[in-house]
Structure formats: structure tokens, C-alpha cells
Design an enzyme around this catalytic site. Sequence first.
Site, PDB file in Angstrom:
ATOM      1  N   ASP A  10       0.769  -1.043   0.035  1.00  0.00           N
ATOM      2  CA  ASP A  10       0.141   0.119  -0.109  1.00  0.00           C
ATOM      3  C   ASP A  10       0.764   1.129  -0.062  1.00  0.00           C
ATOM      4  OD1 ASP A  10      -2.116  -1.480   0.186  1.00  0.00           O
ATOM      5  OD2 ASP A  10      -2.418  -1.386   2.276  1.00  0.00           O
TER       6      ASP A  10
HETATM    7  N1  URA Z   1      -1.094  -6.087   3.706  1.00  0.00           N
HETATM    8  C1  URA Z   1      -1.840  -4.617   3.626  1.00  0.00           C
HETATM    9  O1  URA Z   1      -2.718  -4.477   4.268  1.00  0.00           O
HETATM   10  N2  URA Z   1      -1.150  -3.607   3.189  1.00  0.00           N
HETATM   11  C2  URA Z   1       0.166  -3.947   2.483  1.00  0.00           C
HETATM   12  O2  URA Z   1       0.673  -3.170   1.888  1.00  0.00           O
HETATM   13  C3  URA Z   1       0.652  -5.259   2.415  1.00  0.00           C
HETATM   14  C4  URA Z   1      -0.078  -6.111   3.123  1.00  0.00           C
END
Ligand code: URA
Length: 241
Positions: free
Chosen positions: A102
Site C-alpha cells: 500500500d
Molecule cells: N497487507 C496490507 O494490508 N497492506 C500492505 O501493503 C501489504 C499487506
Amino acid sequence: MERLQKVIAQAGITSRRKAEQLIVDGKVKVNGNVVRELGTKVKGNDRIEVEGIPLLKEKPVYFLFYKPRGVISSVKDDKGRKVATDFFQHIEERIFPIGRLDYDTTGLLLMTNDGEFANTLMHPSYQVPKTYVAKVKGIPDRQAMQTLRAGVRLEEGKTLPAQAKIMSIDKKKQTAIVRLVIVEGRNRQVKRMFETVGNPVVKLKREEYGFLRLEELRPGEYRELSPHEVKRLRSLAAHGD
Ligand code: URA
């Protein structure tokens, strides 16, 4: 599948426009046959010759990148935000991230120009353990920890068994640091797992990907994977262990 003139241009031997002229002039062969059609699509394993010389494919490259916060796991962003490839200005190969973290997640992200390798690693049957360290709101109780380990019911189904361990707690601020190891890579999986058990994530970092660690890298830095590491990742995919 890519357009022939684009593939020729991207191999770096000429411009797109000149590549089109070479095609029209009958100087390009695909798998031994002259192709004069400009829109022709070719696959990665098609043999392309330009004026009798085989087109060299870009050499495959593999990087371990420490993605900072505020960076999109992508090669471009229509809103003009920073993307992962902005950190690879001196790399000529057309690399892209394997999977995604993310925008606000930091940590280990693999980058490559090898589409086949990326597909292998992203396939659901490839269950490489990924280690996340999350700062969460509240202090997860025994029940929450047990649910994280046994499987959390998300809308598309229950998550596979995971390892979860509380590393530290801050009683005053009512937060905890939890280490979570999962083998899947569903969209926003870690955040949704913690949300579901009632301890939303405040901060998230991916520290390990299989046997790979961030080690001495700092956010925004990267290093090339060794051929041995690439081989180990491939064999993990083949054997699932
Ligand atoms: N899980 C998440 O919620 N976000 C990420 O960036 C990676 C794994």
C-alpha cells in the site's frame, strides 16, 4: 502480447517510427517469416529478426527495494504521486514491482523486468512466508491473536493459518507492535485481518519475503538480488516450501 514495432523500439535498436518503416519494407521476420503488417502482435518467446539480426531481449534484472511510505507500487501514477520506479533512475531495464505494498506501507518490495518470474511469485500456489510488523490500535487480546493465527473471516473467505506474536505493548498509548507472518498476498490483507479482530493498523512494514530481509538498506534504497537468490526464489515456487 505487444505490437511488433513497440518491441523493436524497446529493444533499443531504433525509434518506433523507424521500426515501422523497417516492417513495411519487409526487413523484419517473426519466427522466420517476413511480417509487413504494422499492427502484428508478438509474444515474449517469438523470435524476431531485424535485417537478419536476431533481436536481443533485455537482460533480466532483479532488485530488492525498501519502499518508503508515500510511494505507489507502480511504474506510473495519473495523480503524479511518487512511484517505485522513480527510485531506479539509473536502471535502463523496464522494471516493475512484483505484487504491491500500500501507499502508506513501507518495506521489502521485489522489482524486476522478468514477467514470467513475477507471475510465478504472484501465483496463489506460491506460498512464500511474508513477515509484517504492524503497529496496531489497542492491545490484541488472546482471542484476537488466536483468530489471527487460525484464520480471519474476510469477505472473500478465511485466511490461511498465520504466525502472530506481540512484540511490545504501550499501555499508556494503548498500542501494540505485532509480528505477523502470512503466506498469502490478498489485497490489503494484513490491514483487513487486524481490522476484523478489532485492532486497526496504524503503521505497517514488510520486513521479510521468504528468506530475504531488508538488512542494511534504508528507505528508498535497493540492491540487486544475486543469481543464487533468484534461483532459490524460483525453487521455492516450484516446491512450495
Ligand atoms: N497487507 C496490507 O494490508 N497492506 C500492505 O501493503 C501489504 C499487506
